[in-house]
Design an enzyme around this catalytic site. Structure first.
Site, PDB file in Angstrom:
ATOM      1  N   GLN A  66     -35.644   8.246  10.041  1.00 46.32           N
ATOM      2  CA  GLN A  66     -34.798   8.416  11.216  1.00 46.32           C
ATOM      3  C   GLN A  66     -33.355   7.971  10.976  1.00 46.32           C
ATOM      4  O   GLN A  66     -32.483   8.262  11.788  1.00 46.32           O
ATOM      5  CB  GLN A  66     -35.376   7.661  12.409  1.00 46.32           C
ATOM      6  CG  GLN A  66     -36.687   8.257  12.893  1.00 46.32           C
ATOM      7  CD  GLN A  66     -37.208   7.497  14.070  1.00 46.32           C
ATOM      8  OE1 GLN A  66     -37.893   6.487  13.909  1.00 46.32           O
ATOM      9  NE2 GLN A  66     -36.872   7.970  15.263  1.00 46.32           N
TER      10      GLN A  66
ATOM     11  N   HIS B 124     -43.848   9.286  11.020  1.00 42.08           N
ATOM     12  CA  HIS B 124     -42.522   9.567  10.466  1.00 42.08           C
ATOM     13  C   HIS B 124     -42.517   9.476   8.942  1.00 42.08           C
ATOM     14  O   HIS B 124     -41.931  10.328   8.275  1.00 42.08           O
ATOM     15  CB  HIS B 124     -41.468   8.599  11.023  1.00 42.08           C
ATOM     16  CG  HIS B 124     -40.916   9.000  12.343  1.00 42.08           C
ATOM     17  ND1 HIS B 124     -40.213  10.168  12.541  1.00 42.08           N
ATOM     18  CD2 HIS B 124     -40.940   8.370  13.543  1.00 42.08           C
ATOM     19  CE1 HIS B 124     -39.828  10.240  13.805  1.00 42.08           C
ATOM     20  NE2 HIS B 124     -40.263   9.158  14.441  1.00 42.08           N
TER      21      HIS B 124
ATOM     22  N   CYS C  60     -39.106   9.781  21.339  1.00 42.51           N
ATOM     23  CA  CYS C  60     -38.669   9.476  19.991  1.00 42.51           C
ATOM     24  C   CYS C  60     -37.150   9.432  19.967  1.00 42.51           C
ATOM     25  O   CYS C  60     -36.500  10.299  20.563  1.00 42.51           O
ATOM     26  CB  CYS C  60     -39.182  10.555  19.032  1.00 42.51           C
ATOM     27  SG  CYS C  60     -38.714  10.306  17.315  1.00 42.51           S
ATOM     28  N   LEU C  61     -36.588   8.440  19.299  1.00 37.63           N
ATOM     29  CA  LEU C  61     -35.133   8.324  19.219  1.00 37.63           C
ATOM     30  C   LEU C  61     -34.499   9.528  18.529  1.00 37.63           C
ATOM     31  O   LEU C  61     -33.349   9.859  18.800  1.00 37.63           O
ATOM     32  CB  LEU C  61     -34.741   7.034  18.499  1.00 37.63           C
ATOM     33  CG  LEU C  61     -35.181   5.736  19.188  1.00 37.63           C
ATOM     34  CD1 LEU C  61     -34.820   4.527  18.330  1.00 37.63           C
ATOM     35  CD2 LEU C  61     -34.586   5.617  20.574  1.00 37.63           C
TER      36      LEU C  61
ATOM     37  N   HIS D 142     -47.129   6.239  15.604  1.00 29.39           N
ATOM     38  CA  HIS D 142     -45.953   7.095  15.780  1.00 29.39           C
ATOM     39  C   HIS D 142     -44.980   6.918  14.610  1.00 29.39           C
ATOM     40  O   HIS D 142     -44.519   7.893  14.016  1.00 29.39           O
ATOM     41  CB  HIS D 142     -45.265   6.760  17.112  1.00 29.39           C
ATOM     42  CG  HIS D 142     -44.016   7.540  17.372  1.00 29.39           C
ATOM     43  ND1 HIS D 142     -43.971   8.573  18.277  1.00 29.39           N
ATOM     44  CD2 HIS D 142     -42.767   7.438  16.851  1.00 29.39           C
ATOM     45  CE1 HIS D 142     -42.746   9.087  18.288  1.00 29.39           C
ATOM     46  NE2 HIS D 142     -41.998   8.395  17.445  1.00 29.39           N
ATOM     47  N   GLU D 143     -44.679   5.666  14.265  1.00 28.75           N
ATOM     48  CA  GLU D 143     -43.752   5.393  13.161  1.00 28.75           C
ATOM     49  C   GLU D 143     -44.359   5.786  11.816  1.00 28.75           C
ATOM     50  O   GLU D 143     -43.671   6.308  10.941  1.00 28.75           O
ATOM     51  CB  GLU D 143     -43.318   3.925  13.156  1.00 28.75           C
ATOM     52  CG  GLU D 143     -42.612   3.460  14.418  1.00 28.75           C
ATOM     53  CD  GLU D 143     -41.457   4.346  14.858  1.00 28.75           C
ATOM     54  OE1 GLU D 143     -40.753   4.902  13.986  1.00 28.75           O
ATOM     55  OE2 GLU D 143     -41.252   4.491  16.078  1.00 28.75           O
TER      56      GLU D 143
ATOM     57  N   GLY E  68     -39.616   1.148  18.024  1.00 29.53           N
ATOM     58  CA  GLY E  68     -39.930   1.365  16.625  1.00 29.53           C
ATOM     59  C   GLY E  68     -38.873   2.248  15.998  1.00 29.53           C
ATOM     60  O   GLY E  68     -38.185   3.008  16.693  1.00 29.53           O
TER      61      GLY E  68
END
Length: 185
Positions: free
Chosen positions: A50, A140, A94-95, A136-137, A45
């Site tokens: 991000q 963000h 997480c990226l 999760h996304e 995702g």
């Protein structure tokens, strides 16, 4: 085009994002770039904050989880309407926060309303791993990170690691932008 991923500590990751409309400039190209960026970083995702944009847009592709069927979608102006079921722990990463993984409690079922990339409105129930990735996304675009869900003690234990990430003292196989460093890598 692969875009740099914004690292922990950048203010854009703490902003509540704004809705967009069909006139958003080069939206399809942005979505394509987000797919390229996410796949290059081996993510499941990616949310617009991000990559430095405070807009309500995220993408999900759960192909990495072979136990569940593939779930690949674009979410624009998403609103989670309901979260139900007994919360369960899952080790999330997480990226934007490389090399940090922690157990996070989330409910297994969601009801979400969103537009897809063709501006078709959807309202659907989603369960399991796909629901977790969406939550999760979605966090963000609400200005939240998975680390915000950790206990105060656990956050204190991670403080130096998180500070190092924001300074660029971390290794990734993808391009990142670090808030406390002037260069990109």
């Amino acid at each position: 085009m692969k875009l740099p991923i914004v690292a922990y500590g950048d203010p854009v990751l703490k902003k509540v994002c704004v809705d967009i409309d069909e006139t958003y400039p080069d939206l399809q190209q942005l979505i394509n770039n987000m797919w390229d960026t996410m796949y290059n970083a081996s993510g499941v995702g990616l949310a617009a904050p991000q990559i430095g944009l405070a807009i309500r847009l995220f993408i999900v592709d759960t192909k990495a989880d072979e136990e569940e069927e593939v779930f690949k979608k674009v979410f624009i102006n998403a609103q989670i309407l309901e979260e139900t079921g007994e919360a369960w722990a899952f080790n999330e990463g997480c990226l934007s926060i490389p090399e940090v993984r922690e157990d996070v409690m989330r409910k297994p079922n969601i009801l979400i309303r969103y537009y897809d990339e063709h501006w078709k409105l959807h309202e659907e129930k989603i369960t399991g791993f796909a629901a977790r990735v969406i939550q999760h996304e979605y966090d963000h675009i609400e200005g939240k990170l998975f680390t915000d869900k950790l206990s105060l003690l656990r956050k204190q234990m991670l403080k130096s690691k998180l500070d190092n990430i924001s300074k660029g003292n971390v290794h990734t196989d993808y391009k990142m932008r670090f808030p406390r460093q002037n260069k990109r890598r």
